[in-house]
Design a protein around this motif. Structure first.
Motif, mmCIF file in Angstrom:
data_model
loop_
_atom_site.group_PDB
_atom_site.id
_atom_site.type_symbol
_atom_site.label_atom_id
_atom_site.label_comp_id
_atom_site.label_asym_id
_atom_site.label_seq_id
_atom_site.Cartn_x
_atom_site.Cartn_y
_atom_site.Cartn_z
ATOM 1 N N LYS A 165 -8.009 2.992 1.652
ATOM 2 C CA LYS A 165 -8.074 4.380 1.186
ATOM 3 C C LYS A 165 -6.765 5.139 1.346
ATOM 4 N N VAL A 166 -5.745 4.495 1.909
ATOM 5 C CA VAL A 166 -4.455 5.167 2.088
ATOM 6 C C VAL A 166 -3.350 4.347 1.442
ATOM 7 N N LYS A 167 -2.344 5.060 0.947
ATOM 8 C CA LYS A 167 -1.187 4.408 0.317
ATOM 9 C C LYS A 167 -1.622 3.350 -0.695
ATOM 10 N N THR A 168 -2.511 3.756 -1.599
ATOM 11 C CA THR A 168 -3.110 2.796 -2.529
ATOM 12 C C THR A 168 -2.092 2.246 -3.530
ATOM 13 N N ARG A 169 -1.100 3.061 -3.907
ATOM 14 C CA ARG A 169 -0.082 2.561 -4.841
ATOM 15 C C ARG A 169 0.819 1.545 -4.136
ATOM 16 N N LEU A 170 1.144 1.802 -2.896
ATOM 17 C CA LEU A 170 1.919 0.849 -2.095
ATOM 18 C C LEU A 170 1.115 -0.427 -1.862
ATOM 19 N N THR B 82 1.166 -3.730 -3.920
ATOM 20 C CA THR B 82 2.203 -4.732 -3.689
ATOM 21 C C THR B 82 2.079 -5.381 -2.315
ATOM 22 N N VAL B 83 1.856 -4.576 -1.281
ATOM 23 C CA VAL B 83 1.903 -5.108 0.093
ATOM 24 C C VAL B 83 0.527 -5.459 0.647
ATOM 25 N N GLY B 84 -0.539 -5.043 -0.053
ATOM 26 C CA GLY B 84 -1.896 -5.300 0.432
ATOM 27 C C GLY B 84 -2.429 -4.145 1.274
ATOM 28 N N ASP B 85 -3.742 -4.060 1.383
ATOM 29 C CA ASP B 85 -4.386 -2.942 2.077
ATOM 30 C C ASP B 85 -4.051 -2.894 3.568
ATOM 31 N N GLU B 86 -4.007 -4.055 4.210
ATOM 32 C CA GLU B 86 -3.771 -4.058 5.662
ATOM 33 C C GLU B 86 -2.361 -3.588 5.995
ATOM 34 N N SER B 87 -1.376 -4.048 5.265
ATOM 35 C CA SER B 87 -0.002 -3.597 5.500
ATOM 36 C C SER B 87 0.151 -2.118 5.154
ATOM 37 N N ALA B 88 -0.513 -1.684 4.082
ATOM 38 C CA ALA B 88 -0.443 -0.269 3.696
ATOM 39 C C ALA B 88 -1.019 0.622 4.799
ATOM 40 N N VAL C 34 7.125 8.071 0.573
ATOM 41 C CA VAL C 34 6.726 6.654 0.578
ATOM 42 C C VAL C 34 5.449 6.484 -0.235
ATOM 43 N N ASP C 35 5.612 6.038 -1.465
ATOM 44 C CA ASP C 35 4.453 5.797 -2.328
ATOM 45 C C ASP C 35 4.409 4.364 -2.849
ATOM 46 N N TYR C 36 5.587 3.779 -3.065
ATOM 47 C CA TYR C 36 5.669 2.456 -3.678
ATOM 48 C C TYR C 36 6.508 1.516 -2.803
ATOM 49 N N TYR C 37 6.367 0.222 -3.046
ATOM 50 C CA TYR C 37 7.128 -0.783 -2.315
ATOM 51 C C TYR C 37 8.634 -0.529 -2.433
#
Length: 212
Positions: free
Chosen positions: A21-26, A29-35, A187-190
């Motif tokens: 539910k957070v940093k969904t655009r990021l 690329t990096v996956g939910d756990e890293s986000a 910080v929104d995208y990789y």
């Protein structure tokens, strides 16, 4: 009645840190756990840069108020965002604090790595000579907004999350005295973090600097 210890208040808008539910655009690329790890890192950064600022501090949660988290209730007062969209929620937060009696109010998000205490001190200082202060973001939005009196037009008729927000906000303020702060990257995208050393610890091993 809210007890004022200052005539200045800082609003911190935050999302409840939940997987997916957070940093969904990021996360695309990096996956939910890293986000989520990155978001929690940014939350801690925001705590560090705001906790010693000599103003009253309010954390407005997106979903539910968490009592036992990184926002120490001895330092941060906790409230819930209300409204149908981001503009409505920000307007309501400013309105609530001005009604309490605050005279200078600034809002920030909770995920700006490029922001520090000095920036916030400078923004509050600007409100002694200007009616408004804005921190423009590189994506066409803004990372900070401060004012001495509520101007509801700022929060109306905007396509939130798009590159048009800053320009339309400045149109609302064309007849006002305002200060533009230094432009900063949020910080929104990789691409926003791939070359920033502080974030390397959170990135999955399958990513490298040449990704995308």
């Amino acid at each position: 009645m809210q007890q004022l210890t200052s005539k200045k208040a800082l609003i911190i808008f935050t999302r409840n840190p939940e997987l997916g539910k957070v940093k969904t655009r990021l996360a695309k690329t990096v996956g939910d756990e890293s986000a989520l790890k990155i978001y929690k890192f940014l939350l801690n950064h925001t705590v560090e840069i705001t906790k010693k600022i000599n103003v009253d501090k309010f954390v407005f949660y997106s979903e539910t108020i968490n009592q036992n988290d990184i926002w120490d209730t001895d330092i941060f007062k906790k409230k819930l965002q209300t409204g149908k969209d981001l503009g409505d929620r920000m307007n309501n937060a400013f309105l609530e604090l001005f009604k309490i009696g605050y005279e200078k109010v600034i809002i920030i998000g909770s995920d700006m790595f490029d922001l520090d205490k000095k920036d916030l001190d400078s923004a509050f200082a600007a409100l002694y000579t200007k009616q408004f202060v804005i921190g423009p973001a590189t994506d066409g939005g803004y990372y900070l907004l401060g004012m001495n009196e509520l101007n509801p037009a700022i929060f109306q008729d905007k396509n939130w999350g798009t590159s048009s927000v800053l320009g339309k906000t400045l149109e609302n303020l064309k007849d006002e005295k305002y200060l533009l702060l230094e432009e900063r990257n949020d910080v929104d995208y990789y691409e926003d973090i791939k070359n920033v050393e502080a974030f390397q610890q959170f990135l999955p091993s399958y990513l490298d600097k040449n990704f995308l």
